[in-house]
Scaffold this motif. Structure first.
Motif, short mmCIF file in Angstrom:
data_model
loop_
_atom_site.label_atom_id
_atom_site.label_comp_id
_atom_site.label_asym_id
_atom_site.label_seq_id
_atom_site.Cartn_x
_atom_site.Cartn_y
_atom_site.Cartn_z
N PRO A 1 -1.63 -7.44 -7.95
CA PRO A 1 -2.63 -8.02 -7.05
C PRO A 1 -2.68 -7.37 -5.66
O PRO A 1 -3.76 -7.17 -5.11
CB PRO A 1 -2.20 -9.49 -6.95
CG PRO A 1 -1.54 -9.76 -8.26
CD PRO A 1 -0.81 -8.49 -8.59
N HIS A 2 -1.52 -7.03 -5.09
CA HIS A 2 -1.56 -6.46 -3.74
C HIS A 2 -2.26 -5.11 -3.71
O HIS A 2 -2.88 -4.74 -2.72
CB HIS A 2 -0.14 -6.36 -3.15
CG HIS A 2 0.70 -5.24 -3.63
ND1 HIS A 2 1.32 -5.25 -4.87
CD2 HIS A 2 1.05 -4.05 -3.06
CE1 HIS A 2 2.00 -4.13 -5.03
NE2 HIS A 2 1.86 -3.38 -3.94
N VAL A 3 -2.19 -4.39 -4.82
CA VAL A 3 -2.86 -3.09 -4.93
C VAL A 3 -4.37 -3.29 -4.98
O VAL A 3 -5.14 -2.56 -4.35
CB VAL A 3 -2.37 -2.34 -6.19
CG1 VAL A 3 -3.13 -1.04 -6.36
CG2 VAL A 3 -0.86 -2.10 -6.11
N GLN A 4 -4.79 -4.31 -5.71
CA GLN A 4 -6.21 -4.59 -5.86
C GLN A 4 -6.84 -5.16 -4.59
O GLN A 4 -8.02 -4.92 -4.29
CB GLN A 4 -6.43 -5.55 -7.03
CG GLN A 4 -5.95 -5.00 -8.37
CD GLN A 4 -6.05 -6.02 -9.49
OE1 GLN A 4 -6.75 -7.01 -9.37
NE2 GLN A 4 -5.35 -5.77 -10.59
N LEU A 5 -6.05 -5.91 -3.82
CA LEU A 5 -6.58 -6.59 -2.64
C LEU A 5 -6.67 -5.69 -1.41
O LEU A 5 -7.51 -5.90 -0.54
CB LEU A 5 -5.72 -7.81 -2.32
CG LEU A 5 -5.84 -9.00 -3.27
CD1 LEU A 5 -4.78 -10.03 -2.96
CD2 LEU A 5 -7.23 -9.62 -3.17
N ALA A 6 -5.80 -4.70 -1.31
CA ALA A 6 -5.77 -3.84 -0.13
C ALA A 6 -7.02 -2.96 -0.05
O ALA A 6 -7.64 -2.65 -1.06
CB ALA A 6 -4.51 -2.98 -0.14
N ASP A 7 -7.35 -2.54 1.16
CA ASP A 7 -8.50 -1.65 1.34
C ASP A 7 -8.21 -0.27 0.77
O ASP A 7 -9.10 0.40 0.25
CB ASP A 7 -8.82 -1.53 2.84
CG ASP A 7 -9.24 -2.86 3.44
OD1 ASP A 7 -10.22 -3.45 2.95
OD2 ASP A 7 -8.57 -3.33 4.37
N GLU A 8 -6.94 0.16 0.89
CA GLU A 8 -6.51 1.43 0.32
C GLU A 8 -5.18 1.22 -0.38
O GLU A 8 -4.42 0.32 -0.01
CB GLU A 8 -6.34 2.49 1.42
CG GLU A 8 -7.59 2.78 2.22
CD GLU A 8 -7.33 3.75 3.37
OE1 GLU A 8 -6.40 4.58 3.24
OE2 GLU A 8 -8.03 3.66 4.40
N ALA A 9 -4.89 2.03 -1.37
CA ALA A 9 -3.62 1.91 -2.09
C ALA A 9 -3.15 3.30 -2.51
O ALA A 9 -3.95 4.13 -2.96
CB ALA A 9 -3.78 1.02 -3.32
N VAL A 10 -1.84 3.52 -2.33
CA VAL A 10 -1.27 4.83 -2.63
C VAL A 10 -0.03 4.67 -3.50
O VAL A 10 0.88 3.90 -3.15
CB VAL A 10 -0.88 5.58 -1.34
CG1 VAL A 10 -0.30 6.95 -1.67
CG2 VAL A 10 -2.09 5.71 -0.41
N GLU A 11 0.01 5.37 -4.61
CA GLU A 11 1.19 5.34 -5.48
C GLU A 11 2.31 6.16 -4.83
O GLU A 11 2.08 7.27 -4.34
CB GLU A 11 0.85 5.91 -6.85
CG GLU A 11 2.00 5.82 -7.85
CD GLU A 11 1.63 6.37 -9.22
OE1 GLU A 11 2.34 7.26 -9.72
OE2 GLU A 11 0.60 5.92 -9.78
N ILE A 12 3.52 5.61 -4.84
CA ILE A 12 4.61 6.31 -4.14
C ILE A 12 5.81 6.65 -5.02
O ILE A 12 6.80 7.19 -4.52
CB ILE A 12 5.11 5.49 -2.94
CG1 ILE A 12 5.50 4.06 -3.36
CG2 ILE A 12 4.08 5.48 -1.83
CD1 ILE A 12 6.20 3.29 -2.28
N GLY A 13 5.77 6.35 -6.31
CA GLY A 13 6.91 6.75 -7.12
C GLY A 13 7.09 5.97 -8.39
O GLY A 13 6.24 5.16 -8.78
N GLY A 14 8.24 6.20 -9.03
CA GLY A 14 8.56 5.56 -10.30
C GLY A 14 8.80 4.08 -10.16
O GLY A 14 8.75 3.51 -9.07
#
Length: 482
Positions: free
Chosen positions: A39-52
């Motif tokens: 959910p926090h990924v979907q709610l944020a204006d931008e989202a960045v994957e940072i690892g495993g």
């Protein structure tokens, strides 16, 4: 401050996004591979994957998180709680990168991160402390001298510890050496620091903590206390505000002591000072948590304040918009941490897919949630699904609303602490307010939950049969005559 990166996950990331968005800020989420659909990924204006999926390669990777913040042009990083929130090295790296760290200074984090140094720092303010050592100790013979002097039982604690790790209660002299070895070993494994200290074990203690806020203009206030005595494995499960046993006079004394602790390290931001309260209502400084607490919603409910918003405003250099005399307690709030754990199996983590996941609603009910129906509960992180918070005009009403909300919180696919929460709400010791940190060991037996579940199932079956018979009786037609 126009853009904030949230260096966390789950319900606290969602919570921070909500307040930041209300302030008109752009929000940036970071996420691991395991949290791609969170959910926090979907709610944020931008989202960045940072690892495993593991924390070490994602949420604990300082340089990677700071690099993302710089790339997206974030003005600030909010660490939430857990992960890097109390890491002085991370706070220093963030500030050196020219980014605002939403929290206290690296030095305050460092000082209060060591229980021994924290005690030394606050000692000038005449704050009551549990009798014990003021230096780290590893020598068993020296430890025996100290233990005999202060008297058994004693408590061995990791200086850099938390969450019950590196902690041992020693009742008898003959157990001291072996328990010290275990505490030191566990502290090294958990924190990379085997330093331990000894203090008198307070019997029948209550765990009371005081929320403080401090700005950069010299203003420091307390936002009253939270009762956190219902714990399993030295970790909180149920919290409430205010405590049912504090008088107004004791509340003020503890609040002022918490303010002195904050001032002793030039604290800025939101923090929590933890105390032990003994059976005679003497209180002792325990430690300071230099971050937002999991249980902050109960304080928000009884004060009407948004602690995340205040954190962000303080980080922007704003002064607190109120003084101590402006703050008042209103009503009562209780929080249940809804963990994906099996209360019938020693609260062992329960992983799986949330086949059914429906949240309760209604007056006085708040759910800070980090999951949705159909989502898998990852094995890599803390298993908390959400925080169920219920507010009432008084403690009785808050308990009543909590019982109702637990019954309306539907979860299938994993075991949760919801049945344990209902057990606590129904127990006379909790209802009366006469309990301490030994509540679970004194009163809770997994069999009692299983018995209650069977009785509930049997009652449901009886009611269903009764309803069926009544319905059949109404629908049956008179026998026709030949």
């Amino acid at each position: 401050m126009k853009k904030v990166l949230i260096a966390n996950r789950g319900e606290i990331a969602v919570r921070i996004i909500e307040s930041a968005r209300q302030m008109g800020m752009v929000t940036v989420a970071v996420y691991s591979v395991a949290d791609r659909e969170a959910p926090h990924v979907q709610l944020a204006d931008e989202a960045v994957e940072i690892g495993g999926p593991d924390s070490a390669s994602s949420y604990l990777d300082m340089d990677k998180i700071i690099g993302v913040a710089a790339t997206v042009g974030a003005d600030a990083i909010h660490p939430g709680y857990g992960f890097l929130s109390e890491n002085a090295v991370f706070a220093k790296k963030v500030t050196e990168a020219g980014i605002i760290f939403v929290g206290p200074s690296p030095e305050a984090i460092r000082v209060m991160g060591s229980k021994l140094e924290a005690k030394a720092t606050v000692s000038a303010y005449d704050i009551p402390m549990v009798p014990g050592t003021d230096k780290a100790i590893t020598d068993a013979s020296k430890a025996m001298e100290i233990a005999r002097d202060i008297g058994f039982p004693i408590l061995i604690k990791a200086s850099a510890g938390g969450g019950g790790k590196g902690m041992r209660v020693v009742e008898k002299e003959e157990d001291l050496e072996s328990q010290m070895e275990r505490a030191i070993s566990e502290a090294k494994a958990a924190f990379g620091d085997g330093s331990v200290f000894i203090e008198k074990y307070v019997t029948s203690p209550r765990h009371i903590e005081v929320q403080i806020l401090a700005d950069t203009h010299g203003n420091t206030v307390h936002l009253f206390e939270r009762e956190c005595s219902i714990q399993r494995r030295h970790q909180k499960v149920i919290e409430e505000a205010p405590s049912s046993v504090l008088t107004p006079e004791l509340r003020e004394r503890m609040g002022q002591a918490a303010i002195h602790v904050a001032r002793s390290c030039d604290y800025v931001g939101a923090g929590t000072v933890e105390f032990l309260l003994d059976a005679d209502h003497n209180f002792y400084f325990l430690e300071m948590n230099t971050r937002l607490q999991v249980e902050h919603p109960v304080t928000e409910m009884v004060t009407g304040l948004d602690l995340v918003r205040l954190q962000l405003e303080i980080a922007m250099g704003k002064a607190l918009p109120f003084a101590q005399e402006d703050l008042k307690l209103h009503g009562h709030a209780i929080e249940l941490r809804v963990y994906a754990e099996d209360p019938l199996d020693n609260f062992f983590p329960s992983t799986g897919t949330l086949e059914t996941y429906r949240l309760p609603e209604g007056e006085g009910v708040r759910v800070d949630n980090g999951f949705y129906e159909g989502m898998k509960v990852p094995i890599y992180y803390d298993p908390m699904l959400s925080k169920l918070v219920c507010y009432g005009a008084d403690r009785t009403e808050a308990i009543h609303r909590m019982r109702k909300a637990i019954g309306e919180y539907l979860v299938e696919g994993v075991r949760t602490t919801l049945p344990f929460g209902r057990f606590v709400m129904d127990h006379e010791a909790f209802i009366s307010g006469q309990f301490d940190t030994h509540f679970v060991s004194q009163y809770y037996q997994p069999g009692s939950l299983e018995k209650a579940r069977k009785e509930k199932s049997e009652l449901a079956a009886v009611l269903a049969l009764h309803h069926y018979l009544k319905t059949r009786e109404k629908l049956s037609l008179p026998n026709s005559q030949p």
